[in-house]
Design an enzyme around this catalytic site. Structure first.
Site, PDB file in Angstrom:
ATOM      1  N   VAL A 318       0.925  -1.109   0.145  1.00 21.02           N
ATOM      2  CA  VAL A 318      -0.041  -0.101  -0.255  1.00 21.02           C
ATOM      3  C   VAL A 318       0.804   1.396  -0.058  1.00 21.02           C
ATOM      4  O   VAL A 318       0.285   2.319  -0.169  1.00 21.02           O
ATOM      5  CB  VAL A 318      -0.883  -0.002   1.288  1.00 21.02           C
ATOM      6  CG1 VAL A 318      -2.014  -1.021   1.017  1.00 21.02           C
ATOM      7  CG2 VAL A 318      -0.201  -0.215   2.593  1.00 21.02           C
ATOM      8  N   GLY A 319       2.098   1.130  -0.004  1.00 16.59           N
ATOM      9  CA  GLY A 319       2.972   2.266   0.054  1.00 16.59           C
ATOM     10  C   GLY A 319       4.402   1.814  -0.186  1.00 16.59           C
ATOM     11  O   GLY A 319       4.981   0.992   0.510  1.00 16.59           O
ATOM     12  N   GLY A 322      11.119   6.256   1.695  1.00 12.43           N
ATOM     13  CA  GLY A 322      12.565   6.342   1.874  1.00 12.43           C
ATOM     14  C   GLY A 322      12.847   4.972   3.161  1.00 12.43           C
ATOM     15  O   GLY A 322      14.109   4.580   3.000  1.00 12.43           O
ATOM     16  N   GLY A 324      11.058   2.230   3.687  1.00  8.74           N
ATOM     17  CA  GLY A 324      10.778   0.961   3.543  1.00  8.74           C
ATOM     18  C   GLY A 324       9.249   0.926   2.817  1.00  8.74           C
ATOM     19  O   GLY A 324       8.586   1.811   2.665  1.00  8.74           O
ATOM     20  N   VAL A 326       5.333  -0.583   2.839  1.00 14.14           N
ATOM     21  CA  VAL A 326       4.478  -0.657   3.840  1.00 14.14           C
ATOM     22  C   VAL A 326       3.307  -1.450   3.324  1.00 14.14           C
ATOM     23  O   VAL A 326       2.879  -1.660   2.005  1.00 14.14           O
ATOM     24  CB  VAL A 326       3.773   0.614   4.145  1.00 14.14           C
ATOM     25  CG1 VAL A 326       2.452   0.546   5.140  1.00 14.14           C
ATOM     26  CG2 VAL A 326       4.719   1.617   4.555  1.00 14.14           C
ATOM     27  N   LYS A 340       5.315  -1.947   8.303  1.00 14.41           N
ATOM     28  CA  LYS A 340       6.245  -1.120   7.610  1.00 14.41           C
ATOM     29  C   LYS A 340       7.725  -2.274   7.644  1.00 14.41           C
ATOM     30  O   LYS A 340       8.089  -2.331   8.841  1.00 14.41           O
ATOM     31  CB  LYS A 340       6.823   0.144   8.218  1.00 14.41           C
ATOM     32  CG  LYS A 340       7.723   1.002   7.323  1.00 14.41           C
ATOM     33  CD  LYS A 340       7.859   2.304   7.982  1.00 14.41           C
ATOM     34  CE  LYS A 340       6.908   3.271   7.610  1.00 14.41           C
ATOM     35  NZ  LYS A 340       7.159   3.580   6.067  1.00 14.41           N
ATOM     36  N   ASP A 435      11.096  14.649   7.723  1.00 16.28           N
ATOM     37  CA  ASP A 435      10.509  14.157   6.168  1.00 16.28           C
ATOM     38  C   ASP A 435       9.066  14.688   6.295  1.00 16.28           C
ATOM     39  O   ASP A 435       8.198  13.737   5.883  1.00 16.28           O
ATOM     40  CB  ASP A 435      10.812  12.838   5.803  1.00 16.28           C
ATOM     41  CG  ASP A 435      10.351  12.476   4.283  1.00 16.28           C
ATOM     42  OD1 ASP A 435      10.489  13.439   3.591  1.00 16.28           O
ATOM     43  OD2 ASP A 435      10.292  11.284   4.115  1.00 16.28           O
TER      44      ASP A 435
END
EC number: 2.7.11.1
Length: 635
Positions: A318-319, A322, A324, A326, A340, A435
């Site tokens: 799903v994602g 930077g 890792g 998910v 994650k 971030d």
């Protein structure tokens, strides 16, 4: 025939009586949580808690006394229809804690730390037999520690530090066999310290407690501040006297040395407290167990997460980021989670350091922060487990349909700001995100902003010095000083938040700003130019059409430009940013910034690109900044 009818009647009577019996049982069981007026007992208890608290931010606004089910309320988590978690830390709540909390008999977690709650800790908390975690730290509680806490036999994690509690430490706490973490530090407690079964036991900052642990030794002795771990048995006093003066002298000298060492150690802990704000006491004797608890965290078995994510299938991805990938997962109990899978795990420190950092992250609990649920470590894997956010990230929602309305965007900005404010100024220890971007702001079921990925930069960089030199961030969001020197601060996050505000206003990603044919230049140049020309309608997301408030857009643009000033010292703190978004202090800040920019220009010679003009973000320096960002490439 007649006999058959009689048997039929008997059968019917038996069926009717049986049905009636089970019906009565059903009514009895279903009304177990209802009052005689048909109101849910948990609703009554929670409304009692709400009525005794002052809620300046309205976080308890949807707690409705006419509701039948409280499970959809803010700050409440349910399981099988019962309230199991009450979490309202750092919400500026004041007032007192109602005794009706004792009626929430299914509670497992209570987190009310970092508020301004006064009065006594209610004795009724002892009725919560399922309670595992209780954190009332950093409030203004007074009175004594309730001895009834020992009735909560399942309590594992207890923090009442940084209050104004008085009296003695209840000796009954020594009987709590499940207790692993106990923090009573920085109160006004007195008397002896009972032996505790807790692996981590902190009583530092209580000047009137007695170091030996017996009432007899408290009489006629000078109390000493202390911070101790009480796992080993106390030394037995010798009944016999010394045989001669030499032994007595040696014993006296040795005792003096030991006392000096203890005092020195206590001073060291005090000094660390003053400089680091918190001394973490951490024990990891059971790190090899497949499943265990670390403070409020659960340690997962790798196979369990592997099964939950279908062996980390790409279908559940799903994602990507930077830190890792998910994955969405489903546990055996039906809970939906996000896992994650961290990258670069070999660049960090050891297992103990990793778990210590996790413990610090888990202590950051706020309505607008993504709560870390658990973790998993193996020789080759490090995974973090979070609740799954069904509405995705702000970045994905800005591209999706239906479009996010202006009111929701404002609420997202304020929620994300409050989350960062907590990390910078209220969390202990403080955390710099490093971030801040739309992809790291998630949306819960009610489209409330939830800041994610906080603390991860430090988690993967803890072998480096406190001034981090490795730049972690996203192109277009990185502050200029961070990009050039690698040194991050709270103002680094403020810069990223300013870019986030512009993303919410425009509906564009940072590097998409100013790229259209008629929009030459970079993001900040473009926005400042249109702001000065009063052409804000060209900035606003076209999908909003005319469904927005022009004055509110102008104010948010001003806040964004203040946040993205070139010099960090000129940027506001997150507490100031939140106040400006709430409508307080923006005019003064904007005028001061404009005057500073005008002063810089007046000192510059014509046709000379002076340093003052170069480094004022109300001048044309932003294109240079973004070019540097683009040249740096993804990191």
């Amino acid at each position: 025939m007649l006999q058959g009818r009689r048997e039929a009647k008997k059968s019917y009577a038996l069926f009717s009586s049986t049905f009636f019996f089970f019906f009565i049982c059903f009514l009895s069981s279903s009304s177990a949580e209802l009052t005689d007026k048909g109101v849910n007992f948990e609703v009554v208890a929670l409304i009692g808690i709400k009525s005794s608290l002052t809620d300046p931010h309205g976080v308890l606004m949807n707690w409705d006394d006419t509701a039948v089910d409280p499970c959809s309320w803010n700050m409440i988590t349910c399981s099988d229809g019962f309230v199991i978690r009450l979490e309202a830390p750092s919400q500026n709540l004041s007032g007192t804690l109602s005794s009706s909390i004792g009626n929430l008999t299914n509670l497992q977690t209570v987190l009310l730390q970092n508020n301004y709650i006064t009065g006594n800790i209610p004795h009724e908390i002892g009725k919560l037999m399922k309670l595992k975690t209780l954190d009332l730290s950093t409030n203004n509680f007074t009175g004594q520690i309730p001895f009834t806490l020992s009735y909560s036999k399942n309590l594992q994690y207890l923090r009442v530090n940084n209050n104004s509690l008085t009296g003695t430490i209840p000796s009954s706490l020594a009987n709590m066999t499940q207790l692993t973490f106990l923090d009573l530090s920085y109160n006004n407690l007195s008397g002896p310290v009972p032996r505790s079964l807790a692996k981590t036991f902190n009583v530092m900052g209580n000047s009137q407690i007695c170091p030996t642990g017996t009432e007899k030794d408290c009489n006629g002795t000078q109390p000493k501040p202390m911070s101790i771990t009480l796992n080993s048995s106390q030394n037995k006093s010798s009944d016999g006297g010394t045989k001669n003066r030499k032994i007595a002298v040696v014993f006296g000298v040795s005792l003096t040395c030991v006392c000096l060492l203890i005092i020195g150690f206590g001073f060291l802990l005090w000094w660390r407290r003053r400089h680091n704000k918190q001394v973490l006491f951490f024990d990891i004797n059971e790190q090899n167990k497949e499943e265990m608890c670390l403070g409020n965290l659960r340690r997962f078995n790798f196979k369990e997460l592997q099964s939950a994510t279908s062996n980390f299938s790409s279908k559940n991805l799903v994602g990507k980021g930077g830190f890792g990938n998910v994955y969405k997962g489903c546990l055996h109990d039906g809970s939906i989670i996000a896992v994650k899978r961290l990258k670069d795990i070999n660049n960090g420190g050891g297992e103990v350091q990793f778990q210590t950092e996790l413990e610090m992250i888990s202590l950051a609990v706020h309505r607008n922060l993504l709560r870390l649920y658990g973790f998993c470590t193996t020789s080759s894997e490090r995974l973090l487990v979070y609740p799954y956010m069904s509405n995705g990230s702000v970045a994905s929602r800005l591209k999706a349909k239906p479009v996010l309305d202006w009111g929701t965007r404002k609420r997202i900005a304020l929620g994300a700001g409050r989350g960062l404010l907590y990390l910078h100024e209220q969390c202990d220890p403080k955390i710099i995100h490093r971030d801040v971007k739309a992809a790291n702001i998630l949306l819960d079921d009610y489209f409330e902003a939830v800041v994610g990925d906080f603390g991860l930069a430090k988690l993967l960089d803890h072998e480096e010095s406190h001034v981090t030199t490795a730049v972690r961030g996203t192109v277009g969001h990185i502050a200029p000083e961070y990009l050039s020197t690698g040194q991050s601060s709270e103002k680094t996050d403020v810069f990223g938040f300013g870019i986030l505000l512009l993303e919410l206003i425009t509906g564009l990603r940072a590097l998409e700003f100013g790229k259209a044919a008629n929009q030459r230049g970079a993001i900040l140049d473009w926005v400042k130019k249109l702001q000065q020309e009063k052409k804000l309608e060209q900035i606003v997301d076209k999908d909003l059409k005319s469904n927005y408030d022009r004055i509110e857009v102008e104010e948010m643009v001003q806040v964004a430009l203040l946040c993205t000033q070139y010099l960090p010292i000129h940027r506001p703190k997150m507490s100031e940013v939140v106040r400006m978004l709430e409508g307080d202090g923006l005019v003064e800040k904007w005028e001061a910034s404009s005057q500073r920019a005008e002063t810089n220009r007046s000192y510059s010679k014509p046709n000379e690109f002076s340093s003052s003009e170069r480094y004022s973000d109300l001048t044309d320096d932003s294109s240079v900044l973004v070019q540097a960002m683009e040249l740096s490439g993804p990191r």
